[in-house]
Design an enzyme around this catalytic site. Structure first.
Site, PDB file in Angstrom:
ATOM      1  N   TYR A 172      75.996  45.197  45.402  1.00 17.33           N
ATOM      2  CA  TYR A 172      75.299  45.891  44.328  1.00 17.33           C
ATOM      3  C   TYR A 172      73.855  45.398  44.311  1.00 17.33           C
ATOM      4  O   TYR A 172      73.610  44.191  44.221  1.00 17.33           O
ATOM      5  CB  TYR A 172      75.942  45.667  42.945  1.00 17.33           C
TER       6      TYR A 172
ATOM      7  N   ARG B 179      80.814  54.872  28.384  1.00 15.24           N
ATOM      8  CA  ARG B 179      79.490  54.934  27.745  1.00 15.24           C
ATOM      9  C   ARG B 179      79.102  56.395  27.532  1.00 15.24           C
ATOM     10  O   ARG B 179      79.598  57.289  28.234  1.00 15.24           O
ATOM     11  CB  ARG B 179      78.395  54.356  28.654  1.00 15.24           C
TER      12      ARG B 179
ATOM     13  N   ASP C 272      70.107  46.082  42.411  1.00 22.03           N
ATOM     14  CA  ASP C 272      69.234  46.829  41.520  1.00 22.03           C
ATOM     15  C   ASP C 272      68.089  47.394  42.357  1.00 22.03           C
ATOM     16  O   ASP C 272      67.836  46.934  43.476  1.00 22.03           O
ATOM     17  CB  ASP C 272      68.686  45.898  40.428  1.00 22.03           C
TER      18      ASP C 272
ATOM     19  N   ARG D  33      84.168  51.079  43.291  1.00 26.35           N
ATOM     20  CA  ARG D  33      84.412  51.816  42.062  1.00 26.35           C
ATOM     21  C   ARG D  33      83.406  52.955  41.996  1.00 26.35           C
ATOM     22  O   ARG D  33      82.302  52.855  42.522  1.00 26.35           O
ATOM     23  CB  ARG D  33      84.211  50.913  40.837  1.00 26.35           C
TER      24      ARG D  33
ATOM     25  N   ARG E 214      79.081  34.207  33.827  1.00 27.33           N
ATOM     26  CA  ARG E 214      78.646  33.801  32.504  1.00 27.33           C
ATOM     27  C   ARG E 214      78.726  35.010  31.587  1.00 27.33           C
ATOM     28  O   ARG E 214      78.665  36.160  32.054  1.00 27.33           O
ATOM     29  CB  ARG E 214      77.192  33.326  32.455  1.00 27.33           C
TER      30      ARG E 214
ATOM     31  N   ARG F  24      73.151  35.313  22.808  1.00 27.03           N
ATOM     32  CA  ARG F  24      71.819  34.905  22.338  1.00 27.03           C
ATOM     33  C   ARG F  24      71.928  34.513  20.881  1.00 27.03           C
ATOM     34  O   ARG F  24      72.420  35.303  20.068  1.00 27.03           O
ATOM     35  CB  ARG F  24      70.839  36.067  22.457  1.00 27.03           C
TER      36      ARG F  24
ATOM     37  N   GLU G 271      80.470  58.788  30.638  1.00 25.67           N
ATOM     38  CA  GLU G 271      80.788  58.093  31.896  1.00 25.67           C
ATOM     39  C   GLU G 271      82.238  57.603  31.884  1.00 25.67           C
ATOM     40  O   GLU G 271      82.659  56.954  30.927  1.00 25.67           O
ATOM     41  CB  GLU G 271      79.866  56.884  32.078  1.00 25.67           C
TER      42      GLU G 271
HETATM   43  P1  FDA Z   1      70.997  54.647  47.949  1.00 22.24           P
HETATM   44  O1  FDA Z   1      72.451  54.834  47.749  1.00 22.24           O
HETATM   45  O2  FDA Z   1      70.102  54.997  46.832  1.00 22.24           O
HETATM   46  O3  FDA Z   1      70.542  55.523  49.203  1.00 22.24           O
HETATM   47  C1  FDA Z   1      71.303  55.639  50.379  1.00 22.24           C
HETATM   48  C2  FDA Z   1      71.091  57.030  50.922  1.00 22.24           C
HETATM   49  O4  FDA Z   1      71.669  57.109  52.230  1.00 22.24           O
HETATM   50  C3  FDA Z   1      71.746  58.132  50.107  1.00 22.24           C
HETATM   51  O5  FDA Z   1      70.784  59.090  49.737  1.00 22.24           O
HETATM   52  C4  FDA Z   1      72.805  58.703  51.034  1.00 22.24           C
HETATM   53  O6  FDA Z   1      73.005  60.107  50.860  1.00 22.24           O
HETATM   54  C5  FDA Z   1      72.193  58.405  52.393  1.00 22.24           C
HETATM   55  N1  FDA Z   1      73.183  58.364  53.486  1.00 22.24           N
HETATM   56  C6  FDA Z   1      74.313  57.635  53.543  1.00 22.24           C
HETATM   57  N2  FDA Z   1      74.966  57.856  54.702  1.00 22.24           N
HETATM   58  C7  FDA Z   1      74.217  58.746  55.398  1.00 22.24           C
HETATM   59  C8  FDA Z   1      74.373  59.393  56.665  1.00 22.24           C
HETATM   60  N3  FDA Z   1      75.434  59.163  57.447  1.00 22.24           N
HETATM   61  N4  FDA Z   1      73.415  60.262  57.076  1.00 22.24           N
HETATM   62  C9  FDA Z   1      72.330  60.520  56.277  1.00 22.24           C
HETATM   63  N5  FDA Z   1      72.149  59.955  55.065  1.00 22.24           N
HETATM   64  C10 FDA Z   1      73.082  59.076  54.634  1.00 22.24           C
HETATM   65  N6  FDA Z   1      69.312  49.826  39.587  1.00 22.24           N
HETATM   66  C11 FDA Z   1      68.395  49.403  38.667  1.00 22.24           C
HETATM   67  O7  FDA Z   1      67.473  48.685  39.045  1.00 22.24           O
HETATM   68  N7  FDA Z   1      68.513  49.783  37.356  1.00 22.24           N
HETATM   69  C12 FDA Z   1      69.506  50.598  36.904  1.00 22.24           C
HETATM   70  O8  FDA Z   1      69.581  50.908  35.724  1.00 22.24           O
HETATM   71  C13 FDA Z   1      70.473  51.048  37.862  1.00 22.24           C
HETATM   72  N8  FDA Z   1      71.485  51.866  37.477  1.00 22.24           N
HETATM   73  C14 FDA Z   1      72.466  52.201  38.369  1.00 22.24           C
HETATM   74  C15 FDA Z   1      73.541  52.990  37.942  1.00 22.24           C
HETATM   75  C16 FDA Z   1      74.560  53.322  38.846  1.00 22.24           C
HETATM   76  C17 FDA Z   1      75.744  54.142  38.375  1.00 22.24           C
HETATM   77  C18 FDA Z   1      74.487  52.852  40.168  1.00 22.24           C
HETATM   78  C19 FDA Z   1      75.591  53.127  41.137  1.00 22.24           C
HETATM   79  C20 FDA Z   1      73.403  52.117  40.612  1.00 22.24           C
HETATM   80  C21 FDA Z   1      72.382  51.796  39.712  1.00 22.24           C
HETATM   81  N9  FDA Z   1      71.261  51.072  40.126  1.00 22.24           N
HETATM   82  C22 FDA Z   1      70.350  50.656  39.198  1.00 22.24           C
HETATM   83  C23 FDA Z   1      71.116  50.656  41.537  1.00 22.24           C
HETATM   84  C24 FDA Z   1      70.294  51.645  42.381  1.00 22.24           C
HETATM   85  O9  FDA Z   1      70.947  52.884  42.418  1.00 22.24           O
HETATM   86  C25 FDA Z   1      70.153  51.039  43.795  1.00 22.24           C
HETATM   87  O10 FDA Z   1      69.343  49.900  43.718  1.00 22.24           O
HETATM   88  C26 FDA Z   1      69.517  51.962  44.799  1.00 22.24           C
HETATM   89  O11 FDA Z   1      70.224  53.165  44.850  1.00 22.24           O
HETATM   90  C27 FDA Z   1      69.546  51.287  46.158  1.00 22.24           C
HETATM   91  O12 FDA Z   1      68.918  52.083  47.102  1.00 22.24           O
HETATM   92  P2  FDA Z   1      69.490  52.226  48.580  1.00 22.24           P
HETATM   93  O13 FDA Z   1      68.426  52.888  49.347  1.00 22.24           O
HETATM   94  O14 FDA Z   1      70.037  50.939  49.046  1.00 22.24           O
HETATM   95  O15 FDA Z   1      70.791  53.158  48.424  1.00 22.24           O
END
Ligand code: FDA
Length: 387
Positions: free
Chosen positions: A358, A285, A360, A254, A176, A180, A310
């Site tokens: 993805y 951005r 949040d 990406r 979608r 608004r 970015e």
């Molecule tokens: P996350 O990626 O945070 O953590 C995983 C961890 O595992 C990392 O620290 C990594 O180093 C570690 N790891 C991986 N492999 C490993 C290994 N082999 N050994 C040891 N450590 C390891 N959400 C939102 O609510 N509002 C927002 O505005 C945004 N904005 C946003 C911008 C961008 C550019 C992105 C990419 C994402 C967002 N998000 C967001 C989403 C948010 O980043 C996401 O919800 C969280 O990072 C998820 O947390 P996780 O713990 O799943 O992963």
């Protein structure tokens, strides 16, 4: 060396929620392994040293949720400011207020439409293509909002995000495109929204601050996996394809190149986020972090501000994986990885990298709370199988 009760791989919101719940509720000894030099995953933030402005290291993070359970849980570790996120978009030298709303429509078409008139205008413009006939992203977008708004606000931006002409992108990428027919320009429409009062890192550190939790930084799970695999339960939040040595092929992502700079002005753009919709501007951005915390204005060095340009592109193997590309081929690989994950003894996969989704922040936390309730608590408290 005594083994912990549980190993958590990754100290992002998913991993820390699991660690905190298991330590606090079940009194388990939890070892969190993190390969970066800091905890917190992608939500990590730090102060830019010369200005004191908090910068979100891996892209702007705005917290919002309508999930009451998550809201109650996160408030145990931080309070939130009353920040309400707004986004503006530049196109051909004009600045518009997003998301697409009555203000944008009236400014763009140079006329004061009532809500009913604007609705009629967009219905007429979008009648060019029927949504069910759309064969690519461009056609789908035109069928939803009409060609003029598509060409100004979607075509250039989406083309830059995907490095691909929208006529070559799948129609499925968008379901979608909300318009608004009011002047409401809050970016999110969740019940709760705000930024952690003293920053993301303080929040994340409080989650890990428990005598039963040890966070071991700069430790790659794969370097120490033999010590724990098959011996203690593991919650793995790293990339699922990496866990299995990419045996089914690499999942595509990406990434975003973030170019931070300190500018010698009090205020660079007057707001936190400005999208650049013109195709010939290479970045998508500009973020100006001081605007996320107007209440801290007096604590920053005057005459300076931090901005981040970015640039979006497809991730190479060594890049930070940010957004799943999710092609049909990726989905097939993911199904095979899910089967492997299900069969992996004593390991649970979670978080955005572990599920190739993805999420949040509130979704990552909510999904970790569910894993705790449905799998970890029954396993540790009642001896249920770890599935
Ligand atoms: P996350 O990626 O945070 O953590 C995983 C961890 O595992 C990392 O620290 C990594 O180093 C570690 N790891 C991986 N492999 C490993 C290994 N082999 N050994 C040891 N450590 C390891 N959400 C939102 O609510 N509002 C927002 O505005 C945004 N904005 C946003 C911008 C961008 C550019 C992105 C990419 C994402 C967002 N998000 C967001 C989403 C948010 O980043 C996401 O919800 C969280 O990072 C998820 O947390 P996780 O713990 O799943 O992963």
């Amino acid at each position: 060396m005594s083994l912990p009760d549980l190993v958590v791989v990754g100290s992002g919101f998913f991993g820390l929620t699991i660690a905190e719940r298991c330590a606090s509720e079940l009194d388990l000894k939890v070892l969190v392994l993190e390969r970066r030099h800091h905890l917190g995953g992608n939500a990590y933030s730090e102060k830019e040293p010369t200005t004191g402005i908090e910068v979100h290291k891996y892209g702007a993070h705005l917290f919002h949720t309508s999930n009451e359970r998550v809201w109650e849980y996160v408030n145990r570790f931080t309070s939130f400011t009353d920040y309400r996120h707004k986004v503006f978009g530049k196109y051909q030298g004009q600045v518009y207020s997003l998301p697409m709303n009555l203000g944008l429509i009236n400014q763009f078409f140079g006329k004061a439409h009532t809500p009913a008139e604007a609705r009629e205008l967009i219905a007429e413009q979008s009648s060019e293509i029927a949504t069910e006939d759309a064969t690519n992203l461009e056609e789908k977008a035109i069928s939803l909002i009409g060609r003029p708004l598509y060409e100004a606000f979607i075509k250039g931006y989406t083309g830059k995000q995907w490095q691909t002409d929208p006529t070559k992108l799948s129609a499925d990428i968008i379901t979608r495109l909300p318009v608004r027919y009011t002047y409401e320009n809050g970016w999110f429409s969740d019940t709760h929204e705000g930024l952690p009062t003293d920053g993301y890192t303080a929040w994340l550190e409080r989650m890990a601050d428990h005598p039963n939790i040890e966070v071991r930084l700069e430790t790659d799970f794969f370097a120490v996996a033999d010590e724990y695999k098959g011996r203690v339960p593991i919650v793995y939040t790293g990339p699922v394809d990496e866990y299995f040595g990419h045996s089914e092929g690499r999942l595509s992502w990406r990434t975003v190149d973030l170019e931070a700079s300190v500018e010698d002005v009090d205020d660079f753009q007057g707001t936190g986020v400005v999208n650049y919709n013109d195709a010939d501007v290479p970045f998508t951005r500009i973020i100006e972090f001081q605007h996320f915390h107007p209440e801290r204005a007096r604590t920053h060095l005057p005459g300076k501000t931090v901005i981040v340009h970015e640039y979006s592109r497809f991730a190479e193997p060594d890049d930070e994986p940010y957004y799943p590309v999710n092609t049909a081929e990726d989905r097939e690989k993911l199904l095979r990885y899910r089967d492997l994950a299900k069969a992996e003894p004593m390991v649970l996969f979670g978080g955005r990298l572990g599920t190739y989704k993805y999420l949040d922040m509130h979704m990552a936390i909510g999904s970790a709370l569910s894993m705790f309730d449905n799998t970890l608590r029954p396993h540790f408290a009642e001896g249920a199988a770890l599935r």
